[in-house]
Design a protein around this motif. Sequence first.
Motif, mmCIF file in Angstrom:
data_model
loop_
_atom_site.group_PDB
_atom_site.id
_atom_site.type_symbol
_atom_site.label_atom_id
_atom_site.label_comp_id
_atom_site.label_asym_id
_atom_site.label_seq_id
_atom_site.Cartn_x
_atom_site.Cartn_y
_atom_site.Cartn_z
ATOM 1 N N ASN A 148 0.836 -1.190 0.000
ATOM 2 C CA ASN A 148 0.000 0.000 0.000
ATOM 3 C C ASN A 148 0.882 1.255 0.000
ATOM 4 O O ASN A 148 1.755 1.416 0.858
ATOM 5 N N THR A 189 -3.694 -8.711 4.428
ATOM 6 C CA THR A 189 -4.897 -8.126 4.994
ATOM 7 C C THR A 189 -4.715 -8.117 6.496
ATOM 8 O O THR A 189 -4.022 -8.964 7.038
ATOM 9 N N SER A 190 -5.337 -7.155 7.161
ATOM 10 C CA SER A 190 -5.212 -7.106 8.616
ATOM 11 C C SER A 190 -6.354 -7.857 9.253
ATOM 12 O O SER A 190 -7.485 -7.760 8.797
ATOM 13 N N PRO A 198 -1.041 -7.887 10.140
ATOM 14 C CA PRO A 198 -1.435 -8.253 8.779
ATOM 15 C C PRO A 198 -1.117 -9.726 8.480
ATOM 16 O O PRO A 198 -0.103 -10.248 8.929
ATOM 17 N N HIS A 237 -4.503 -2.976 -4.333
ATOM 18 C CA HIS A 237 -5.736 -3.504 -3.735
ATOM 19 C C HIS A 237 -6.372 -4.465 -4.736
ATOM 20 O O HIS A 237 -6.266 -4.267 -5.946
ATOM 21 N N SER A 238 -7.072 -5.506 -4.257
ATOM 22 C CA SER A 238 -7.638 -6.484 -5.197
ATOM 23 C C SER A 238 -8.643 -5.844 -6.156
ATOM 24 O O SER A 238 -8.802 -6.307 -7.280
ATOM 25 N N LEU A 263 -13.896 -10.282 -0.366
ATOM 26 C CA LEU A 263 -12.823 -10.095 0.608
ATOM 27 C C LEU A 263 -11.573 -10.773 0.059
ATOM 28 O O LEU A 263 -11.670 -11.664 -0.792
ATOM 29 N N THR A 264 -10.435 -10.304 0.524
ATOM 30 C CA THR A 264 -9.160 -10.786 -0.006
ATOM 31 C C THR A 264 -9.078 -12.305 0.064
ATOM 32 O O THR A 264 -8.550 -12.949 -0.842
ATOM 33 N N GLU A 265 -9.618 -12.886 1.138
ATOM 34 C CA GLU A 265 -9.549 -14.341 1.337
ATOM 35 C C GLU A 265 -10.368 -15.122 0.311
ATOM 36 O O GLU A 265 -10.306 -16.350 0.259
ATOM 37 N N ASN A 315 -10.242 -0.946 4.007
ATOM 38 C CA ASN A 315 -10.596 -1.651 5.246
ATOM 39 C C ASN A 315 -9.728 -1.140 6.388
ATOM 40 O O ASN A 315 -8.500 -1.051 6.238
ATOM 41 N N TYR A 333 -8.866 -1.726 10.497
ATOM 42 C CA TYR A 333 -9.011 -2.685 11.590
ATOM 43 C C TYR A 333 -8.612 -2.017 12.901
ATOM 44 O O TYR A 333 -7.433 -1.712 13.114
#
Length: 522
Positions: free
Chosen positions: A89, A181-182, A188, A225-226, A323-325, A431, A433
Amino acid sequence: MTDLESILTIPQLLAATATRYGESMAIEDDSVHISYHRLDQLRRQAARALLALDIQAGERVAIWAPNVHEWIVAAIALQSVGAVLVPLNTRMKGSEAAFILRESGASLLFVIGEFLGTDYPSLLSGEALPALRMRICLRGAAPDCLGWDDFMALADEVSPAELVVRESQVDQHSLSDLLFTSGTTGKPKGVMTAHGQNLRIVRDWSAMVGLRPGDRYLIVNPFFHSFGYKAGWLAALMRGCCILPQQVFDVPVMLERVARERVNVLPGPPTLYQSILAFPERGRFDLSSLRVAVTGAASVPVEMVRRMRSELGFETIVTAYGLTEACGFVTICRPGDSAERVATTSGRAFPDVEVRCVDASGNPLPPGEPGELLVRGYNLMQGYFNNPEATAEAIDAEGWLHTGDIGVLDEDGYLRITDRIKDMFITGGFNVYPAEIEQVILRYPGVAQAAVIGIPDERLGEVAMAFLLPASGQQLDTGDFLAWCREQMANYKVPRRVQVVDAMPLNAAGKVTKDTLRRLAV
């Protein structure tokens, strides 16, 4: 061109699109215009340069730069030799970027020299990066950084035949990227996804939103970012679009580009469209070329969707959830869905992707009942990098990913996200966190306890607000504290409000009750 279904790796995709789209423009980045044929040549050249640097299959290679054409060339080149893309980022501070470089074990870093007055290579000075053996400047120059032209020249040391051999070893199961991702722990986590699953979901996404060859796609979403990567340049390349990279979100500059460059496709977070609709001089720009809008990542006002159709002329407006996952994609509205449906839901599941809402015991709930959203399908990550415990916590024995988001499914399978179990909130599409911010804040002298919540913000959706409990006998100056935060963390994480409290509201288990803090904030 080979049928899209039979393309299983990113290098195969680039070779196929070069054959199909040839001299059509793939990227226009200011004065640099790159055809599909030329992009494939640049990819192969950069890939051979990586082989000259002895980059092995499975090695992690990071990119820390804004949206520039070299970013794409570096990414598709490293993926062509079986290396794994680690995007960073651009808003990160040096310590945040260094953490991810260490966690990923990245051996090579592509970095911008200077961007928005920041010297990126110098941000890493003094950071321990034992695995990092080479840095390459995509643009500009910096000490101990190889220049882009000098890097590309290394290709002469490697024969095209060597690259063919390496490319043939990349298959659909090879890791293509590691996006960090956090989580609620505040550290992360690296999400591993593979070539085949990414191409399959991007193929479906780009078909549903109606990308066409020759579409001019202004990519404002960051490449790291995705949304800007997978639904951005990867989708554009798959469908023969022309990528128009945009480095900074600036409304007049963007509107001027839409008018001058006849932009057709303009995805972004709701703030992007709200900013355009609110811009007083919008009438000066010819926006009649706009056709496709894709948004999500926050609640979308129904009136905004109506105005996007009537005032901005978008034919296709869809909202989505991902979501990234899950490679970035889970559900999406379909073209033709009503303004209400687009605004009040995140669409329904992609083909061959399952979603369900469950109660606290894991039992599926009927339509209309809120519960935790679970996802299952080919789009789920290969796991968290070097973290089997967290992977087992996220994906259960039946293969369901527990998202931590609370949602409601209607009779037709359309999803509405109502809350976030993990207290995550979204600032301008990013996002955020709270646990991650809280960990940083606890380093501030005189703070005994810290809690962060998201509070509404007209422009950004939500922003961070911090509650601080001073250590015994300590006084906290909120102005000094906020200035310190601005130095320690990316801008979108920095609290916009701060309140010093005499005691934190705790539940029976001794945990801070964020709901009490939200009421206090109001």
